[in-house]
Structures are given as C-alpha cells and as structure tokens.
Motif scaffolding. Structure first.
Motif, PDB file in Angstrom:
ATOM      1  N   PHE A 188      19.966 -32.027  19.000  1.00 24.49           N
ATOM      2  CA  PHE A 188      18.702 -32.156  18.309  1.00 24.49           C
ATOM      3  C   PHE A 188      18.356 -30.806  17.725  1.00 24.49           C
ATOM      4  O   PHE A 188      18.584 -29.786  18.325  1.00 24.49           O
ATOM      5  CB  PHE A 188      17.584 -32.542  19.272  1.00 24.49           C
ATOM      6  N   SER A 189      17.805 -30.844  16.588  1.00 21.39           N
ATOM      7  CA  SER A 189      17.478 -29.577  15.954  1.00 21.39           C
ATOM      8  C   SER A 189      16.160 -29.057  16.488  1.00 21.39           C
ATOM      9  O   SER A 189      15.212 -29.806  16.656  1.00 21.39           O
ATOM     10  CB  SER A 189      17.398 -29.802  14.451  1.00 21.39           C
ATOM     11  N   GLN A 190      16.092 -27.768  16.699  1.00 22.17           N
ATOM     12  CA  GLN A 190      14.849 -27.182  17.191  1.00 22.17           C
ATOM     13  C   GLN A 190      13.949 -26.787  16.041  1.00 22.17           C
ATOM     14  O   GLN A 190      14.420 -26.303  15.019  1.00 22.17           O
ATOM     15  CB  GLN A 190      15.163 -25.934  18.036  1.00 22.17           C
ATOM     16  N   PRO A 191      12.680 -26.965  16.228  1.00 25.31           N
ATOM     17  CA  PRO A 191      11.765 -26.772  15.101  1.00 25.31           C
ATOM     18  C   PRO A 191      11.703 -25.374  14.540  1.00 25.31           C
ATOM     19  O   PRO A 191      11.276 -25.196  13.416  1.00 25.31           O
ATOM     20  CB  PRO A 191      10.399 -27.171  15.666  1.00 25.31           C
ATOM     21  N   ASN A 192      12.079 -24.360  15.259  1.00 25.88           N
ATOM     22  CA  ASN A 192      11.852 -23.040  14.689  1.00 25.88           C
ATOM     23  C   ASN A 192      13.097 -22.441  14.060  1.00 25.88           C
ATOM     24  O   ASN A 192      13.233 -21.232  13.971  1.00 25.88           O
ATOM     25  CB  ASN A 192      11.289 -22.099  15.757  1.00 25.88           C
ATOM     26  N   THR A 193      13.981 -23.287  13.615  1.00 28.71           N
ATOM     27  CA  THR A 193      15.196 -22.756  13.002  1.00 28.71           C
ATOM     28  C   THR A 193      15.262 -23.140  11.533  1.00 28.71           C
ATOM     29  O   THR A 193      14.609 -24.063  11.079  1.00 28.71           O
ATOM     30  CB  THR A 193      16.446 -23.317  13.689  1.00 28.71           C
ATOM     31  N   ILE A 194      16.086 -22.405  10.838  1.00 35.03           N
ATOM     32  CA  ILE A 194      16.322 -22.756   9.434  1.00 35.03           C
ATOM     33  C   ILE A 194      16.935 -24.144   9.371  1.00 35.03           C
ATOM     34  O   ILE A 194      16.665 -24.937   8.481  1.00 35.03           O
ATOM     35  CB  ILE A 194      17.308 -21.766   8.789  1.00 35.03           C
ATOM     36  N   GLU A 195      17.758 -24.382  10.326  1.00 32.72           N
ATOM     37  CA  GLU A 195      18.442 -25.661  10.399  1.00 32.72           C
ATOM     38  C   GLU A 195      17.437 -26.793  10.385  1.00 32.72           C
ATOM     39  O   GLU A 195      17.622 -27.807   9.717  1.00 32.72           O
ATOM     40  CB  GLU A 195      19.243 -25.673  11.700  1.00 32.72           C
ATOM     41  N   TYR A 196      16.362 -26.597  11.116  1.00 33.95           N
ATOM     42  CA  TYR A 196      15.360 -27.643  11.181  1.00 33.95           C
ATOM     43  C   TYR A 196      14.741 -27.899   9.819  1.00 33.95           C
ATOM     44  O   TYR A 196      14.544 -29.038   9.405  1.00 33.95           O
ATOM     45  CB  TYR A 196      14.284 -27.232  12.186  1.00 33.95           C
ATOM     46  N   ASP A 197      14.429 -26.806   9.145  1.00 32.56           N
ATOM     47  CA  ASP A 197      13.833 -26.981   7.820  1.00 32.56           C
ATOM     48  C   ASP A 197      14.750 -27.749   6.901  1.00 32.56           C
ATOM     49  O   ASP A 197      14.348 -28.643   6.171  1.00 32.56           O
ATOM     50  CB  ASP A 197      13.541 -25.608   7.193  1.00 32.56           C
ATOM     51  N   MET A 198      15.993 -27.395   6.972  1.00 32.19           N
ATOM     52  CA  MET A 198      16.946 -28.080   6.106  1.00 32.19           C
ATOM     53  C   MET A 198      17.086 -29.534   6.523  1.00 32.19           C
ATOM     54  O   MET A 198      17.210 -30.426   5.693  1.00 32.19           O
ATOM     55  CB  MET A 198      18.300 -27.366   6.145  1.00 32.19           C
ATOM     56  N   ALA A 199      17.060 -29.733   7.815  1.00 30.57           N
ATOM     57  CA  ALA A 199      17.132 -31.112   8.295  1.00 30.57           C
ATOM     58  C   ALA A 199      15.956 -31.915   7.771  1.00 30.57           C
ATOM     59  O   ALA A 199      16.092 -33.075   7.386  1.00 30.57           O
ATOM     60  CB  ALA A 199      17.138 -31.133   9.819  1.00 30.57           C
ATOM     61  N   MET A 200      14.815 -31.269   7.727  1.00 23.12           N
ATOM     62  CA  MET A 200      13.646 -31.966   7.214  1.00 23.12           C
ATOM     63  C   MET A 200      13.837 -32.360   5.766  1.00 23.12           C
ATOM     64  O   MET A 200      13.428 -33.433   5.327  1.00 23.12           O
ATOM     65  CB  MET A 200      12.402 -31.069   7.335  1.00 23.12           C
ATOM     66  N   GLU A 201      14.477 -31.467   5.029  1.00 23.22           N
ATOM     67  CA  GLU A 201      14.732 -31.807   3.631  1.00 23.22           C
ATOM     68  C   GLU A 201      15.618 -33.029   3.536  1.00 23.22           C
ATOM     69  O   GLU A 201      15.418 -33.901   2.691  1.00 23.22           O
ATOM     70  CB  GLU A 201      15.399 -30.626   2.913  1.00 23.22           C
ATOM     71  N   TRP A 202      16.590 -33.080   4.408  1.00 21.12           N
ATOM     72  CA  TRP A 202      17.457 -34.253   4.414  1.00 21.12           C
ATOM     73  C   TRP A 202      16.702 -35.495   4.842  1.00 21.12           C
ATOM     74  O   TRP A 202      16.913 -36.581   4.305  1.00 21.12           O
ATOM     75  CB  TRP A 202      18.657 -34.023   5.330  1.00 21.12           C
ATOM     76  N   CYS A 203      15.824 -35.318   5.802  1.00 23.00           N
ATOM     77  CA  CYS A 203      15.037 -36.474   6.232  1.00 23.00           C
ATOM     78  C   CYS A 203      14.227 -37.024   5.077  1.00 23.00           C
ATOM     79  O   CYS A 203      14.132 -38.233   4.867  1.00 23.00           O
ATOM     80  CB  CYS A 203      14.092 -36.083   7.368  1.00 23.00           C
ATOM     81  N   LEU A 204      13.688 -36.078   4.328  1.00 24.21           N
ATOM     82  CA  LEU A 204      12.904 -36.497   3.175  1.00 24.21           C
ATOM     83  C   LEU A 204      13.785 -37.265   2.207  1.00 24.21           C
ATOM     84  O   LEU A 204      13.413 -38.313   1.686  1.00 24.21           O
ATOM     85  CB  LEU A 204      12.322 -35.248   2.494  1.00 24.21           C
ATOM     86  N   GLN A 205      14.954 -36.725   1.990  1.00 24.62           N
ATOM     87  CA  GLN A 205      15.898 -37.376   1.085  1.00 24.62           C
ATOM     88  C   GLN A 205      16.234 -38.780   1.575  1.00 24.62           C
ATOM     89  O   GLN A 205      16.276 -39.737   0.817  1.00 24.62           O
ATOM     90  CB  GLN A 205      17.159 -36.507   0.993  1.00 24.62           C
TER      91      GLN A 205
END
Lengths: 622, 196
Positions: free
Chosen positions: A574-591
């Motif tokens: 699971f991605s942790q919220p305070n990482t860059i990875e998380y932000d990018m994951a969010m972008e993918w989620c949006l997609q």
C-alpha cells in the motif's frame, strides 16, 4: 413588482406572511415569496448557488424571513449528493438521482443564507416507504429532479434509513411528500396543478388553457436536469428523424398539438395527464427573455420553435409498458412531422389504456396530419389492427421497403413463409461431438494463434449473455452445418460492453469461416427474435510481450532504490500518503476514475441506441 | 424456472470473487495470490485472458474465502492504493460479475430458437440496422480503448519526467553533501546545518 436591491436585477415579491418575531417584533416571517419569476413556498426544495463548482447545492427552505434592515434570509436544510458523502457511502448503491437528507445535529445540517443565493426551484420527491409518506406516482417520479429516502447523519456520518418524528429539527411531515389535495402545494411544479385543470375539460377552452399555460411559463424555471433531458432528446430527435417518420415506435398516446395560427393548445386528455417533458417556449416568453431561463429556448432548436410554438408533450401515466425517455423523441418527432404537415387542429381521442389502441391514436394523429386528410380515422376502432398503421406509415415514408399488409398475428406471419430456410429452428446438441478430435490438441491460446494466421477464426457479436460455449457450437452446427468448430465465449471485463457478448469461433477451414461470415452478412440470423448475429473476422491477436502497460516506473540510477526495486517486483504494498509515490498513485486513481466514468457513459449511450432499434423491431412484431 | 444447483453454486462463487484490473502483464498468479493473501484467504486466482491487442486491460478474478472478505478487501483497495509488482499505478478492484467468468454453467435448462429472417420480411431492414449498429459499436469501443491507452501513456510519460527531475534534485543534494561542498559552503556563509 418591487425591485429590492440595486445590484440584483431579479424581481422579488413577498407573498404570504406567516408572522412576526425577533427583536421588537420587527422581523417578519414568510411562508411564500416570488423571486425571479418563480414562486417558492416554505419547505420547498431549492438549488443554492455554490461559488466554484457547477453543481449547485440542494436544500429545503425551512424558514424564510426578512430583517428590519430589509435583508432577506432563508434557513436551508441540506440534502447531500452521493458524491459529497462517497467516503461514507462506500459500496452502498445509490440511484442515479438520489440524494440524502441531512439529519442529526451540528455542522452540515442546515445553514442560514441570504435569499438571493437561491438559484432555482428543485423537485425532490421522497420515495420512502414509510406509511406516513404519501407515495409518489410514477409520473411524479419521472418529473422529479431528485429522490430521497435515506438520511445522512452529520454527527455520526452514517446513512440511516429510518426517519423519526423529527429529522434534524424538522417535523417529519415537512420531509415527506406533501399530501395530495393541496393543489398548489402538491409538487413544487405547478404544472401538475395545471394538469388538474385540464383533466376536467375534455375540450379545452382557449382561455383556460392558455392562461394556465402562462402560469406554467412563469413558474417553471429551467433547471439543469430537464435541460439535460431536453438536450438529449434533441439529439434523439435528430436521429429519430433520420430514421424516418415510420419510427412511431413508442406509445405516447397523449399529445398536445399547437395550432400555430391561433396559439391554441389542444390537449388530449387521459386519466392522468402529467407533463413530463418541459420542452416549452411559453406563450409568455417575452418575460423570460432576459432571464437565465432563456436556456429553455435551446430546446427550440427543433424547427417547430421558430414561431415560438408551445408544445407540451404529455406521456401517459397509465401506460407503463415502456417508460423510457426514448419515448419522448418519438413523440416530439411525431409532433414535428405533424406540425410540418400543417394540419394542426384540435381533436379528441378517447382515453383508453391499451397499448395497441394507443398506437391507433397515434396513427390517427398522423393520419389527420397527413396530407391525405382524415381518411383513416376508422383505425380508431380496431385495437391491434396494424394493417392501417402500416399503411399509414407507407404513405408517410415512401422509402419503406416493407410489405404493406401484414398478417395478424405478426408472429405467425414471420414464421410461416414459403421457404423452409426461414423457419425457426431449435438449437439442439449437435451430433458426433466426441468424434471431432481436432480440438483436443493444443491449448486454446495456441490454437487461436494458429487459427488467426490461417484465417479460420471469426468473432461473433450480439450473443445473449447466458449462452455457453456449447450453445454457440450447437448453433453453428444448426445454422451453418459446421461441426468442427471450437468456441469460447469472451468474458466480460470492466470495460467491455454490457450490451454485447462476444465469442471466438475457430473453424476448420478458411472457406468455412468465409462462408459463415458472408452468410451472416447477407442474411439475418435472428437469435430468439431479438438480435441478429453478427460475425466479423478475428482481430489481431496479441502476444504477451507486446501488451503495453503504462504506469510502472523505475529509476535506474538511484543506488538505494535498487534493493527496493527487486523486492517491489515480486511484492505488493500500500502506498503511504507522504511519498511522491502516493501523489502519483493518486493521479492514476484519478485517471482510472475518469476512465470508469467515460466507459459507463459510453455504454449507456450505446445501450440507448441499441434499445431504440430493438424496440422498433419488437413493435413491428406485435 | 429454478436455476440449476450448479448455477446456484456458481453464483455463490461469484459473490466471493474480486475482479481486479489495471494489472501489469508481468504479474503472475503467485504474485497476485501473495499480494491478496495479506488481507484474506485466497482460494483461487484466474486470469481473464486478453487475446486481442486492442482489448486492453489485464485483469484477474480472485476468489476469496467468503463474500465478506471480498467486500472488505474491495473497500480497502478503494481507500488506499495497492500496488502490485511496480508503482505507482495502483490496481483497481470491484465486485465480480457472472459474465466475467469464462466458463459458466447454464442457468436454466432452456432451448434456443433461432431463425434466418426472410429478406422480404418487413423486419429485415431493421435487423440489418441492428447488425450495422453492432459493428459500429464494436468499432467505437475499440476507438475508445485506443484513446484510453493514449491518455495512460501521457500520464506515464509525464510522471516519468517528474520522477526523473526529482531524483536529479535528490542526487544533486546528495552529491553536494558527499563531496564536501556543502560543508565548505557552510563554513563560508557561516550557517549551521542540521545533519540527520
């Protein structure tokens, strides 16, 4: 009308006062007011402007008052849209236009707002099965902008079904639908009350109707929803028109037509006439010119509107056989063609509830409108008599290549044709299943590749979802006399269409494949009378390594990353919220969400188109 | 008509199954099983085959021990992004549907009746229209798939760029620290640095 503020150019008028209160008894409470041409009553549901986004908030007016300094306030009890509480909703299913009433205490329950923040009236119908709630009728449900039967407690952030005597301080009777009998307060849409008037008169009088319609015009504000419907119906109209006037498929028995010259509305009554479609350019249209509601005029894209003709498309409540919106396009289309034929006149069609007689009413409308005159009014008599209707359609649309007369019942006629070929056949298990050894060899994927290369693979579309591979094999045997074939139904994915099911067929020879394709193309193999089978050559087969997958990134250089990467390939996390990875994951989620939405919309659209055609097909059969 | 018992059992299975897509093509059954085993008991993993190049997403059906487990996992995966075999694209989960399964038993015992339609029949044109529509829809679906791929590619490239620049920055900082530049600069400007 008094002008209240200088900056607000919208007209305002207090109507019914309720009482006084507050300090020095200077604050006045009101029960109703008129704003921007729309009448609002206490406990009505309204749209409230939201600054940044498109979607306005929905609320109930619980209190209306005016301060001594002339400032007007309203207390709004909120409804939540599913998007707003999606986190707590989780997997709970919601209807498309469902909202949730706020309950409990605290933030988010209700707010005091200036009256000027009201954007318009909103039709929210309570569909709770509670005995205290007057159950809405089907037309009301259709006319509703939103429905609700559950509440959302703002304290515990949970969805509740049951409603007590008071919800968030609001008496329950103001939450449920108003009791019938209050003509004015029945449903915020006073069009309904207009209907009440109309139902009484069989032959409407000019003055009555036009005056009540005028009231309609004033009181009806254009909301997003009906506009959307109008717009989509616009599109449908175009396509409906394209199909030709023979597309009088739906059974909108009741229509009103407008005599262009006299601006007279002749209305065909039924037991329950409700105004479904708000395609109107009201007679009193000059009033609405400078108001945002002029968007209504966009409905006037149809050529009908050129003379600001007022149309009211009324759908029968009694006819619950086909209640989709695609009914309306046919309706409007009808009106269009009839109006074009310039044969408007008031006419009276007796009320009845049977579908086929509706068809006849429609025909009689068409008939009377056709240049040929009122010759076919005799078709009113015989229910289910499609001969006349067919004949009419022939006249109206010369491009029809169909036979004029159809034997009744259509089913029999479809079946009893001369050639044996056209008899229906039952798909039974084919013979010699065990003997074919061809398909016991290699695994499916290999065979598929091979077949594709050889050109012996075809793709079948439009199968019914409950067909199994065996069924399809048997079908092919019966229809094409091909025994050696191997079939696999393609499983559905999140993005495949729910309307079509497909199957891959591997045949033995290329000729067989070609033959089947041509036969399917030229003829129509009907599956269970609804769907023709479609065959296409098999599309390009992919191999795993060519499957492109986007979204997994790797950084080569970073030293300390290497270790993690090795792990990462074979594990998950699971991605942790305070990482860059998380932000990018969010972008993918949006997609992903976007993708989900557009597929849903796309499929819906397709389903809509398909249903239209299918209905037509069915119609012709009965 | 009562559905056959076989079908009833099948339906039960469907309820316990999670449909996961947005998987990387490199994900194997073992990997997926391990991944989901963290949250519950996986009974079976079945990949949905993608035959055609245009069909797009890689997906799998994961059967759990109970329907409740399946639901919980789906909720969790909606809340926080789970990444399998790579990042940052998370996988997506939803409830499985009957039609997602390739081999399904018959629901009812029924016979299929079909017929070839007489070309002179009045419905022939209609049927033909439906056929054309079907083909059109299939083509449209393909097109949308392509568009989706394009979007994904865009996002991927964009993120790749961002990531690279970020790493460059970090490397720069690291590099500066490593070769003593930072310390020298610190001395020159007379500022204190917190080392961590």
């Amino acid at each position: 009308m008094e002008k209240v503020n200088e900056d607000v150019k919208l007209d305002f008028k207090w109507l019914k006062q309720r009482g006084v209160g507050g300090k020095n008894k200077m604050t006045r409470f009101y029960e109703s007011f008129e704003y921007d041409g729309v009448e609002y009553m206490q406990y009505d549901c309204v749209y409230m402007y939201k600054d940044d986004s498109h979607e306005p908030n929905i609320g109930k007016l619980t209190k209306i008052w005016e301060h001594p300094d002339k400032s007007k306030k309203v207390k709004i009890h909120w409804f939540f849209r599913p998007e707003e509480i999606s986190h707590w909703l989780r997997e709970t299913k919601t209807l498309e236009n469902e909202v949730f009433l706020a309950s409990g205490e605290g933030r988010g329950l209700a707010n005091i707002n200036p009256l000027e923040a009201i954007a318009g009236r909103c039709n929210v119908v309570c569909i709770s099965k509670d005995v205290r709630n007057p159950q809405p009728s089907d037309e009301e449900l259709k006319a509703a902008d939103f429905v609700f039967n559950r509440t959302f407690d703002v304290q515990s952030c949970t969805v509740l079904d049951k409603m007590d005597d008071k919800v968030g301080g609001l008496e329950i009777e103001y939450i449920f639908n108003r009791k019938k009998g209050d003509t004015k307060e029945e449903i915020p849409n006073t069009i309904i009350s207009t209907e009440a008037q109309i139902t009484k008169t069989v032959d409407p009088q000019d003055s009555d109707v036009s005056s009540s319609l005028k009231r309609n015009a004033e009181s009806d504000k254009s909301h997003d929803r009906p506009l959307k419907r109008i717009k989509s119906n616009d599109k449908c109209v175009e396509s409906a028109v394209a199909l030709g006037p023979e597309k009088m498929t739906e059974l909108p028995s009741i229509k009103s037509k407008v005599d262009k010259d006299k601006m007279q509305v002749s209305i065909v009554p039924a037991e329950k006439i409700e105004n479904k479609e708000r395609i109107k350019t009201p007679t009193g249209s000059d009033k609405l010119h400078d108001q945002p509601s002029k968007r209504m005029k966009s409905a006037g894209k149809k050529p009908l509107e050129e003379k600001s003709v007022q149309l009211k498309v009324i759908q029968p409540a009694a006819d619950s056989k086909s209640k989709q919106e695609d009914k309306v396009p046919a309706d409007v289309n009808n009106l269009k063609t009839t109006a074009e034929n310039q044969k408007n006149g008031s006419f009276k069609v007796p009320d009845n509830k049977k579908p086929w007689t509706y068809m006849n009413e429609k025909d009689s409308v068409a008939n009377s409108a056709s240049p040929k005159g009122k010759s076919k009014s005799g078709s009113l008599d015989s229910p289910g008599d499609n001969n006349n209707s067919m004949a009419v359609k022939e006249e109206q649309s010369g491009e029809l290549k169909r036979k004029l007369s159809v034997d009744r019942p259509l089913k029999a006629s479809a079946l009893s044709t001369d050639k044996d070929k056209y008899k229906p056949f039952v798909v039974t298990p084919r013979p010699n299943v065990e003997k074919s050894t061809w398909f016991r060899q290699a695994p499916w994927e290999e065979r598929l590749k091979e077949a594709y290369d050889k050109g012996t693979a075809i793709l079948l579309h439009n199968l019914k979802p409950d067909y199994t591979s065996e069924d399809v094999q048997n079908l092919i045997w019966h229809a094409f006399k091909e025994i050696d074939c191997s079939v696999k139904i393609l499983p559905r994915t999140a993005i495949s269409s729910p309307h079509y099911d497909q199957a891959l067929v591997l045949l033995k020879t290329k000729e067989a494949a070609q033959r089947i394709l041509t036969e399917l193309d030229e003829g129509c193999l009907m599956l269970s009378d609804e769907r023709p089978l479609v065959g296409t050559p098999c599309p390009q087969i992919s191999t795993k390594k060519y499957l492109t997958f986007f979204g997994h990134l790797a950084v080569d250089k970073a030293r300390f990353q290497n270790q993690r990467e090795d792990e990462a390939v074979s594990t998950s996390h699971f991605s942790q919220p305070n990482t860059i990875e998380y932000d990018m994951a969010m972008e993918w989620c949006l997609q992903q969400l976007k993708s989900k939405k557009w597929w849903a919309k796309f499929h819906k659209q397709q389903g809509f188109e398909l249903k239209k055609l299918e209905k037509e097909l069915k119609q012709k059969r009965t | 008509m009562e559905p056959s018992t076989e079908y009833a059992a099948f339906e039960e299975k469907v309820k316990k199954t999670i449909y996961i897509d947005n998987l990387s093509p490199q994900v194997t059954k073992a990997v997926l099983e391990n991944a989901i085993n963290q949250f519950g008991n996986v009974k079976d993993v079945q990949f949905i085959p993608t035959y055609f190049a245009s069909r797009g997403v890689c997906a799998a059906l994961v059967e759990m021990e109970s329907a409740k487990q399946a639901e919980e996992i789906i909720c969790e995966m909606i809340d926080s992004p789970l990444m399998i075999s790579g990042m940052p694209r998370p996988v997506r989960a939803q409830k499985a549907q009957v039609e997602m399964f390739e081999d399904r038993p018959k629901k009812h015992q029924r016979t299929i009746v079909c017929r070839w339609m007489d070309p002179s029949h009045q419905n022939f044109e209609m049927a033909r229209k439906i056929k054309d529509l079907t083909k059109k829809h299939a083509a449209e679906a393909q097109y949308i798939m392509e568009l989706q791929h394009e979007e994904e590619e865009k996002l991927h490239k964009q993120q790749s760029e961002t990531l690279k620049t970020n790493y460059k920055k970090y490397e720069l900082i690291d590099g500066a620290q490593a070769d003593g530049n930072v310390n020298r600069l610190k001395a020159e400007y007379g500022i204190t640095l917190n080392d961590h």
